[in-house]
Design a protein around this motif. Structure first.
Motif, PDB file in Angstrom:
ATOM      1  N   ASP A 148       0.808  -1.216   0.000  1.00 29.60           N
ATOM      2  CA  ASP A 148       0.000   0.000   0.000  1.00 29.60           C
ATOM      3  C   ASP A 148       0.844   1.270   0.000  1.00 29.60           C
ATOM      4  O   ASP A 148       0.306   2.377  -0.021  1.00 29.60           O
ATOM      5  CB  ASP A 148      -0.987   0.011   1.169  1.00 29.60           C
ATOM      6  N   ASP A 149       2.162   1.113  -0.021  1.00 25.99           N
ATOM      7  CA  ASP A 149       3.068   2.264  -0.091  1.00 25.99           C
ATOM      8  C   ASP A 149       3.451   2.483  -1.556  1.00 25.99           C
ATOM      9  O   ASP A 149       4.174   1.677  -2.151  1.00 25.99           O
ATOM     10  CB  ASP A 149       4.315   1.989   0.758  1.00 25.99           C
ATOM     11  N   GLU A 150       2.965   3.573  -2.115  1.00 22.65           N
ATOM     12  CA  GLU A 150       3.198   3.845  -3.539  1.00 22.65           C
ATOM     13  C   GLU A 150       4.679   3.966  -3.869  1.00 22.65           C
ATOM     14  O   GLU A 150       5.133   3.488  -4.915  1.00 22.65           O
ATOM     15  CB  GLU A 150       2.465   5.121  -3.960  1.00 22.65           C
ATOM     16  N   ALA A 151       5.452   4.582  -2.971  1.00 24.29           N
ATOM     17  CA  ALA A 151       6.878   4.760  -3.223  1.00 24.29           C
ATOM     18  C   ALA A 151       7.586   3.412  -3.282  1.00 24.29           C
ATOM     19  O   ALA A 151       8.470   3.185  -4.126  1.00 24.29           O
ATOM     20  CB  ALA A 151       7.494   5.642  -2.142  1.00 24.29           C
ATOM     21  N   VAL A 152       7.217   2.506  -2.381  1.00 27.54           N
ATOM     22  CA  VAL A 152       7.819   1.168  -2.375  1.00 27.54           C
ATOM     23  C   VAL A 152       7.455   0.424  -3.650  1.00 27.54           C
ATOM     24  O   VAL A 152       8.306  -0.202  -4.288  1.00 27.54           O
ATOM     25  CB  VAL A 152       7.367   0.375  -1.132  1.00 27.54           C
ATOM     26  N   GLY A 187       1.451  -4.404 -10.173  1.00 30.29           N
ATOM     27  CA  GLY A 187       1.421  -3.831  -8.842  1.00 30.29           C
ATOM     28  C   GLY A 187       0.002  -3.536  -8.366  1.00 30.29           C
ATOM     29  O   GLY A 187      -0.855  -3.133  -9.163  1.00 30.29           O
ATOM     30  N   PHE A 188      -0.215  -3.731  -7.066  1.00 26.09           N
ATOM     31  CA  PHE A 188      -1.531  -3.485  -6.467  1.00 26.09           C
ATOM     32  C   PHE A 188      -1.342  -2.772  -5.134  1.00 26.09           C
ATOM     33  O   PHE A 188      -0.406  -3.072  -4.387  1.00 26.09           O
ATOM     34  CB  PHE A 188      -2.281  -4.803  -6.251  1.00 26.09           C
ATOM     35  N   ASP A 189      -2.272  -1.852  -4.840  1.00 27.26           N
ATOM     36  CA  ASP A 189      -2.142  -1.067  -3.614  1.00 27.26           C
ATOM     37  C   ASP A 189      -2.866  -1.702  -2.430  1.00 27.26           C
ATOM     38  O   ASP A 189      -2.863  -1.160  -1.329  1.00 27.26           O
ATOM     39  CB  ASP A 189      -2.631   0.364  -3.830  1.00 27.26           C
ATOM     40  N   SER A 190      -3.492  -2.853  -2.650  1.00 26.19           N
ATOM     41  CA  SER A 190      -4.185  -3.527  -1.555  1.00 26.19           C
ATOM     42  C   SER A 190      -4.371  -4.997  -1.892  1.00 26.19           C
ATOM     43  O   SER A 190      -4.336  -5.395  -3.069  1.00 26.19           O
ATOM     44  CB  SER A 190      -5.560  -2.893  -1.303  1.00 26.19           C
ATOM     45  N   ALA A 191      -4.573  -5.788  -0.852  1.00 27.22           N
ATOM     46  CA  ALA A 191      -4.855  -7.208  -1.052  1.00 27.22           C
ATOM     47  C   ALA A 191      -6.164  -7.387  -1.798  1.00 27.22           C
ATOM     48  O   ALA A 191      -6.301  -8.273  -2.651  1.00 27.22           O
ATOM     49  CB  ALA A 191      -4.904  -7.919   0.306  1.00 27.22           C
ATOM     50  N   GLU A 192      -7.129  -6.515  -1.484  1.00 26.79           N
ATOM     51  CA  GLU A 192      -8.435  -6.626  -2.105  1.00 26.79           C
ATOM     52  C   GLU A 192      -8.363  -6.405  -3.619  1.00 26.79           C
ATOM     53  O   GLU A 192      -9.008  -7.119  -4.395  1.00 26.79           O
ATOM     54  CB  GLU A 192      -9.403  -5.611  -1.479  1.00 26.79           C
ATOM     55  N   SER A 193      -7.580  -5.414  -4.047  1.00 16.42           N
ATOM     56  CA  SER A 193      -7.476  -5.145  -5.483  1.00 16.42           C
ATOM     57  C   SER A 193      -6.745  -6.278  -6.198  1.00 16.42           C
ATOM     58  O   SER A 193      -7.058  -6.610  -7.345  1.00 16.42           O
ATOM     59  CB  SER A 193      -6.768  -3.812  -5.734  1.00 16.42           C
TER      60      SER A 193
END
Length: 207
Positions: A12-16, A33-39
């Protein structure tokens, strides 16, 4: 550089995500890449086992919860957890649940690359085994019920005379069935038949 395979990155860290995506692309991998487990769960529909680089702590569903959900859904992934300081106990839990490795932040690019390469090798091996198992099962399913009976007794080590007696048919009939089993299963010897039978659980053949 030729592409080596696909890596799924959930953090969920965009920079990472940006930094890891940039590095792995440079090493010849494709990255989703995904910003959450749900996505990630909403988008993932691959039939083959893949490699997942997964943050342990995230808003919403955590990395451990995603790992458990994948197991529940029977989605097999080679999981590399990336964790912050103080998450070692949770990381051990993740490893016991089937993760292949974990990297404590900050980690080096070399450590990440080594973990990804090992995970990809494992995924390839698992996918090849799955393909062989499905192929073997398909060949077995194509046998007639009587041929399946004969095969079950063959892999138990029964001789033609014993099989004929057990099924109350002539030895010649068993010889014909045995030949068809070997032909349809595409094997040249009994030891080879036993090995491929074991891929699909030998007990299933002898029931």
């Amino acid at each position: 550089m030729s592409l080596k395979g696909k890596i799924y990155l959930v953090d969920d860290d965009e920079a990472v995500r940006h930094a890891l995506n940039f590095f792995l692309l440079g090493q010849g991998y494709t990255v989703d890449g995904f910003d959450s487990a749900e996505s990630f769960l909403a988008a993932y529909n691959e039939p083959c086992e893949g490699v997942l680089v997964l943050d342990l702590r995230m808003g919403g569903m955590s990395g451990l919860e995603l790992q458990a959900k994948l197991k529940e859904l029977k989605i097999s992934m080679q999981i590399i957890f990336i964790t912050g300081h103080g998450d070692i106990q949770l990381s051990v839990m993740a490893m016991k649940a089937g993760a292949v490795s974990f990297l404590e932040k900050p980690f080096s690019n070399r450590d990440l690359l080594q973990a990804v390469e090992e995970a990809c090798e494992h995924a390839i091996e698992r996918n090849e085994l799955t393909l062989r198992t499905r192929t073997t099962q398909g060949r077995y399913d194509a046998l007639t019920p009587r041929e399946q009976e004969v095969m079950g007794l063959m892999v138990e080590g029964k001789m033609n005379k014993e099989i004929a007696s057990a099924l109350d048919v002539s030895i010649r009939t068993i010889e014909v069935h045995r030949s068809k089993v070997m032909q349809k299963m595409k094997v040249q010897s009994l030891p080879e038949l036993v090995r491929i039978a074991d891929l699909c659980d030998i007990s299933a053949f002898s029931e």
